[in-house]
Design a protein around this motif. Structure first.
Motif, PDB file in Angstrom:
ATOM      1  N   ARG A 124       0.714  -1.007  -0.017  1.00 50.09           N
ATOM      2  CA  ARG A 124      -0.037   0.105  -0.062  1.00 50.09           C
ATOM      3  C   ARG A 124       0.800   1.403  -0.135  1.00 50.09           C
ATOM      4  O   ARG A 124       1.864   1.196   0.538  1.00 50.09           O
ATOM      5  N   SER A 125       0.301   2.252  -0.577  1.00 46.06           N
ATOM      6  CA  SER A 125       1.119   3.589  -0.501  1.00 46.06           C
ATOM      7  C   SER A 125       0.810   4.414   0.489  1.00 46.06           C
ATOM      8  O   SER A 125      -0.687   4.433   0.709  1.00 46.06           O
ATOM      9  N   ILE A 126       1.617   5.415   0.897  1.00 47.88           N
ATOM     10  CA  ILE A 126       1.180   6.299   1.879  1.00 47.88           C
ATOM     11  C   ILE A 126       1.429   7.806   1.375  1.00 47.88           C
ATOM     12  O   ILE A 126       2.600   7.861   0.900  1.00 47.88           O
ATOM     13  N   ARG A 127       0.485   8.582   1.104  1.00 47.22           N
ATOM     14  CA  ARG A 127       0.666   9.762   0.606  1.00 47.22           C
ATOM     15  C   ARG A 127       1.264   9.724  -0.982  1.00 47.22           C
ATOM     16  O   ARG A 127       2.175  10.708  -1.482  1.00 47.22           O
ATOM     17  N   ASN A 128       1.275   8.802  -1.724  1.00 47.75           N
ATOM     18  CA  ASN A 128       1.992   8.328  -2.789  1.00 47.75           C
ATOM     19  C   ASN A 128       3.285   8.613  -3.083  1.00 47.75           C
ATOM     20  O   ASN A 128       3.735   8.622  -3.953  1.00 47.75           O
ATOM     21  N   GLN A 129       4.031   8.229  -1.823  1.00 47.80           N
ATOM     22  CA  GLN A 129       5.307   8.400  -1.830  1.00 47.80           C
ATOM     23  C   GLN A 129       6.106   7.424  -1.178  1.00 47.80           C
ATOM     24  O   GLN A 129       7.038   6.813  -1.458  1.00 47.80           O
ATOM     25  N   VAL A 211      -0.711  -0.422 -10.812  1.00 49.82           N
ATOM     26  CA  VAL A 211      -1.502   0.807 -10.018  1.00 49.82           C
ATOM     27  C   VAL A 211      -1.171  -0.076  -8.423  1.00 49.82           C
ATOM     28  O   VAL A 211      -1.274  -1.107  -8.362  1.00 49.82           O
ATOM     29  N   ILE A 212      -0.915   0.961  -7.515  1.00 45.96           N
ATOM     30  CA  ILE A 212      -0.788   0.409  -5.942  1.00 45.96           C
ATOM     31  C   ILE A 212      -1.723   1.134  -5.274  1.00 45.96           C
ATOM     32  O   ILE A 212      -1.821   2.542  -5.373  1.00 45.96           O
ATOM     33  N   SER A 213      -2.530   0.522  -4.499  1.00 45.35           N
ATOM     34  CA  SER A 213      -3.616   1.213  -3.693  1.00 45.35           C
ATOM     35  C   SER A 213      -3.133   2.041  -2.522  1.00 45.35           C
ATOM     36  O   SER A 213      -2.118   1.525  -2.087  1.00 45.35           O
ATOM     37  N   SER A 214      -3.565   2.888  -2.173  1.00 45.76           N
ATOM     38  CA  SER A 214      -3.633   3.653  -0.908  1.00 45.76           C
ATOM     39  C   SER A 214      -4.120   2.906   0.289  1.00 45.76           C
ATOM     40  O   SER A 214      -4.852   2.201   0.329  1.00 45.76           O
ATOM     41  N   ILE A 215      -3.181   3.251   1.345  1.00 45.87           N
ATOM     42  CA  ILE A 215      -3.389   2.640   2.480  1.00 45.87           C
ATOM     43  C   ILE A 215      -4.902   3.083   3.252  1.00 45.87           C
ATOM     44  O   ILE A 215      -4.893   4.196   3.051  1.00 45.87           O
TER      45      ILE A 215
END
Length: 259
Positions: A124-129, A211-215
């Motif tokens: 999962r990504s956090i703040r797209n970073q 694509v990687i989903s946001s947490i």
């Protein structure tokens, strides 16, 4: 006087430290380093870089005296070129993000030993970073090593280094985010492989074509297992680290830096 114990920063930090010592301590800095850490060479390189920087600054200052307008025009041109390059980078990043596709069955393997580590679906990504692993199965694939210091960077408390449990290659850092422990990994330490055998070797997360989903809160709720996990080898001392109860240690390498 300023004493720095096994602590060497960049050339910028070198200049900042000298500035503080000049204001309060008459410009004297002592750097005490353990010979195993090879910090002395880094500090010497910092000194060389600072000397080069001072020469360049003096050269630029002298050039402004010759033709002030030409110098100002050159600076303006460089600023415009830099602005255009940053805009091109943003455009490329936007196009790359738009071209990402959703794909299942992609597995991350250690870049060094190619041991399977986790699935892309578990990331999962956090703040797209920042990118973390949400599967507790990842615990069985990694080894944790305690950090001597636990810095807080961009809202993350870094607690332990994450290494491959098979070859010891570094994967990332165990961090605390919103009171949950999460494995924060760097994609450059992994190879991506799909169910058809195709491989990708991204250097940064922006290079991952999927694509990687946001947490979300559900993902954070799954992380209790990370907090309860024990590291049987966490007490092992890394090379270069000094335990508090090591007793008397002699340091033959003492550097003095003066103005």
């Amino acid at each position: 006087m300023v004493f720095r114990y096994n602590y060497v920063t960049s050339d910028i930090g070198h200049v900042q430290t000298k500035g503080r010592s000049r204001a309060k301590f008459n410009g004297k800095i002592f750097v005490i380093v353990n010979s195993d850490l090879q910090l002395q060479d880094r500090e010497l390189k910092n000194i060389i870089r600072v000397e080069m920087m001072n020469k360049v600054v003096k050269s630029i200052a002298d050039s402004t005296l010759v033709n002030q307008k030409a110098f100002d025009d050159r600076i303006l041109m460089e600023q415009k070129n830099d602005q255009k390059e940053r805009q091109r980078e943003k455009d490329r990043a936007r196009i790359t993000k738009a071209n990402k596709v959703e794909k299942s069955g992609v597995v991350l393997h250690c870049i060094k030993c190619f041991k399977e580590s986790c699935c892309l679906d578990d990331i999962r990504s956090i703040r797209n970073q920042h990118h973390v692993v949400t599967s507790d199965l990842f615990l069985d694939k990694m080894k944790l090593i305690d950090l001597k210091k636990q810095p807080i960077i961009d809202g993350f408390t870094h607690q332990q280094k994450i290494h491959c449990g098979n070859c010891q290659h570094k994967w990332g850092t165990m961090v605390v985010y919103q009171q949950q422990e999460l494995p924060l990994i760097a994609i450059k330490n992994f190879t991506l492989k799909d169910d058809k055998g195709k491989k990708w070797f991204p250097k940064a997360w922006k290079d991952v074509p999927f694509v990687i989903s946001s947490i979300d809160m559900d993902d954070l709720g799954k992380q209790n297992n990370f907090s309860e996990a024990e590291n049987p080898e966490g007490s092992q001392q890394e090379k270069g680290e000094i335990e508090e109860d090591d007793g008397l240690i002699e340091y033959p390498n003492i550097m003095q830096i003066e103005e």
